[in-house]
Design an enzyme around this catalytic site. Structure first.
Site, PDB file in Angstrom:
ATOM      1  N   GLY A  56     -24.147   2.778  29.841  1.00 42.64           N
ATOM      2  CA  GLY A  56     -24.202   3.120  31.254  1.00 42.64           C
ATOM      3  C   GLY A  56     -23.732   1.922  32.062  1.00 42.64           C
ATOM      4  N   GLY A  87     -25.982   4.463  26.480  1.00 42.53           N
ATOM      5  CA  GLY A  87     -25.679   5.739  27.134  1.00 42.53           C
ATOM      6  C   GLY A  87     -24.697   6.609  26.350  1.00 42.53           C
ATOM      7  N   GLU A 111     -30.036  -2.280  23.827  1.00 42.10           N
ATOM      8  CA  GLU A 111     -30.730  -2.661  25.069  1.00 42.10           C
ATOM      9  C   GLU A 111     -31.591  -3.911  24.951  1.00 42.10           C
ATOM     10  OE1 GLU A 111     -30.639   0.454  23.855  1.00 42.10           O
ATOM     11  OE2 GLU A 111     -29.658   1.683  25.369  1.00 42.10           O
ATOM     12  N   ASP A 151     -33.308   3.814  26.286  1.00 41.65           N
ATOM     13  CA  ASP A 151     -33.610   5.032  27.054  1.00 41.65           C
ATOM     14  C   ASP A 151     -32.702   6.186  26.604  1.00 41.65           C
ATOM     15  OD1 ASP A 151     -31.272   4.004  28.225  1.00 41.65           O
ATOM     16  OD2 ASP A 151     -31.822   4.661  30.236  1.00 41.65           O
TER      17      ASP A 151
HETATM   18  C1  QUE Z   1     -26.371  -4.116  25.691  1.00 44.67           C
HETATM   19  C2  QUE Z   1     -26.303  -3.024  26.500  1.00 44.67           C
HETATM   20  C3  QUE Z   1     -25.110  -2.692  27.159  1.00 44.67           C
HETATM   21  C4  QUE Z   1     -23.991  -3.502  26.960  1.00 44.67           C
HETATM   22  C5  QUE Z   1     -24.068  -4.614  26.138  1.00 44.67           C
HETATM   23  C6  QUE Z   1     -25.258  -4.908  25.498  1.00 44.67           C
HETATM   24  C7  QUE Z   1     -24.988  -1.554  28.015  1.00 44.67           C
HETATM   25  C8  QUE Z   1     -23.732  -1.332  28.645  1.00 44.67           C
HETATM   26  C9  QUE Z   1     -22.647  -2.193  28.420  1.00 44.67           C
HETATM   27  C10 QUE Z   1     -21.358  -2.063  29.037  1.00 44.67           C
HETATM   28  C11 QUE Z   1     -20.208  -2.315  28.306  1.00 44.67           C
HETATM   29  C12 QUE Z   1     -18.947  -2.243  28.900  1.00 44.67           C
HETATM   30  C13 QUE Z   1     -18.848  -1.926  30.242  1.00 44.67           C
HETATM   31  C14 QUE Z   1     -19.998  -1.683  30.980  1.00 44.67           C
HETATM   32  C15 QUE Z   1     -21.230  -1.757  30.380  1.00 44.67           C
HETATM   33  O1  QUE Z   1     -22.802  -3.230  27.568  1.00 44.67           O
HETATM   34  O2  QUE Z   1     -25.957  -0.793  28.199  1.00 44.67           O
HETATM   35  O3  QUE Z   1     -19.860  -1.364  32.280  1.00 44.67           O
HETATM   36  O4  QUE Z   1     -17.613  -1.853  30.842  1.00 44.67           O
HETATM   37  O5  QUE Z   1     -23.606  -0.283  29.476  1.00 44.67           O
HETATM   38  O6  QUE Z   1     -25.350  -5.989  24.676  1.00 44.67           O
HETATM   39  O7  QUE Z   1     -27.385  -2.244  26.680  1.00 44.67           O
END
Ligand code: QUE
Length: 364
Positions: free
Chosen positions: A67, A116, A139, A147
């Site tokens: 997400g 997500g 997470e 979640d």
């Molecule tokens: C743990 C996470 C997330 C993560 C990296 C983690 C996560 C998440 C993103 C993410 C990755 C690329 C994107 C972005 C978000 O990385 O939940 O907007 O472009 O969304 O180590 O929980």
């Protein structure tokens, strides 16, 4: 039909195609994408011209990396709770709609499927992994908790796989995803084009789609992987992760580590790098989730997510992984031992202005 640049939707020969189209962000779900996905699913639920849903991600890197937690971080000093509510509430409504969907959902879990992304894959009835699948609930790295239904699906995995995957945030490959029940089929990605053509050439009807889709996938895919690496550590996982406190889990791993088990030593060390708050809250979440039905799991998560928006470790975690990328978070409190049961319990209680949880009585 939903029309937006980051979500491509079309109906062809009885199939509703949805493609997550934000490849530069590894198809991470923005509020806008979540809203579009939710609306499209609701529209096609009643549509006689849609026999099943086919969900994929643009590009060859990711189905979906999670997400858009970065957007929450950027709002940390303004009205983060307002944005967080819109984000999490809509996401969970969309996830629940998928779980309760009256039609089959096919998902191609190619590349990164994390957070997500797992949330949109798990409820699908026909889940395909490829040689490139990288699956994780990551997470713990960002001071959050697993979640998008993790309370439900992690607590129902065989043995203590769910606790292990959540608390270490380790990434697993296609064979392991099949082994833990996170997917149903294995397909070499080079054969996807051929399968897609076979799907497009058929005329699908609402009444027979599920059976016919299963037999088509049976003819293209394998149903289990050879030698899933996680099977080799299954016994250790079920021994050390069976404890109901974080202190006991880590001590059990450290003891085995001191007696010469390198995997246990490494795993304990890895867990010690995670947010103590996230670890303790997550263990309680997975214990509570075992006894809750699907909707109560998501209700609990909505309370928890709103509480995490008031938590130092979440913003510090996102900062360390996605903003400054120093991977050197300063957790507060810094150790499991400093974190009291009352503080952990507090993450499960949220006071809603309307007096009740907005997912109360969710019907899809
Ligand atoms: C743990 C996470 C997330 C993560 C990296 C983690 C996560 C998440 C993103 C993410 C990755 C690329 C994107 C972005 C978000 O990385 O939940 O907007 O472009 O969304 O180590 O929980």
């Amino acid at each position: 039909m939903i029309k937006q640049s980051n979500l491509l939707c079309e109906v062809k020969n009885g199939v509703g195609y949805i493609k997550l189209n934000r490849p530069k962000a590894l198809n991470a779900l923005s509020v806008e994408m979540i809203e579009g996905l939710y609306k499209q699913l609701l529209e096609w639920k009643e549509d006689e011209n849609v026999a099943f849903i086919c969900l994929t991600g643009e590009g060859d890197k990711a189905l979906c990396a999670g997400g858009d937690v970065r957007a929450l971080y950027d709002h940390r000093d303004s009205n983060v709770e307002e944005l967080a509510f819109k984000f999490f509430y809509t996401e969970y409504c969309m996830n629940l709609t998928m779980y309760l969907y009256p039609k089959p959902i096919l998902v191609l879990m190619h590349g990164i499927v994390m957070g997500g992304g797992v949330g949109v894959a798990m409820p699908a009835t026909h889940k395909i992994v490829t040689e490139r699948t990288k699956w994780a609930m990551p997470e713990m790295n960002i001071g959050l908790y697993p979640d998008v239904g993790g309370s439900y699906f992690l607590s129902r995995m065989p043995g203590y796989f769910g606790r292990y995957l959540a608390l270490t945030s380790r990434t697993i490959g296609p064979e392991d995803v099949l082994h833990i029940g996170g997917a149903d089929y294995y397909l070499e990605s080079a054969k996807w084009e051929e399968l897609k053509n076979a799907i497009e050439e058929k005329s699908w009807t609402v009444t027979s789609a599920s059976e016919e889709l299963s037999s088509l996938l049976d003819s293209f895919c394998k149903k289990s992987g050879d030698n899933p690496p996680i099977a080799a550590i299954e016994e250790k996982i079920n021994k050390h992760f069976a404890y109901d406190t974080m202190e006991e889990i880590v001590k059990s791993l450290e003891k085995a580590g001191n007696e010469g088990d390198a995997w246990c030593a490494e795993t304990a060390k890895l867990i010690r790098t995670k947010s103590p708050t996230s670890l303790k809250v997550t263990l309680k979440q997975l214990i509570e989730g075992e006894e809750k039905d699907l909707i109560d799991c998501f209700k609990m998560e909505l309370d928890m997510s709103m509480n995490f928006m008031k938590c130092h470790d979440f913003f510090e975690g996102v900062r360390s992984v996605l903003v400054d990328k120093d991977r050197n978070p300063k957790w507060n409190p810094a150790s499991l031992e400093e974190l009291s049961k009352d503080v952990v319990d507090g993450f499960f209680e949220y006071t809603w202005e309307e007096g009740k949880n907005p997912l109360e009585g969710f019907k899809g």
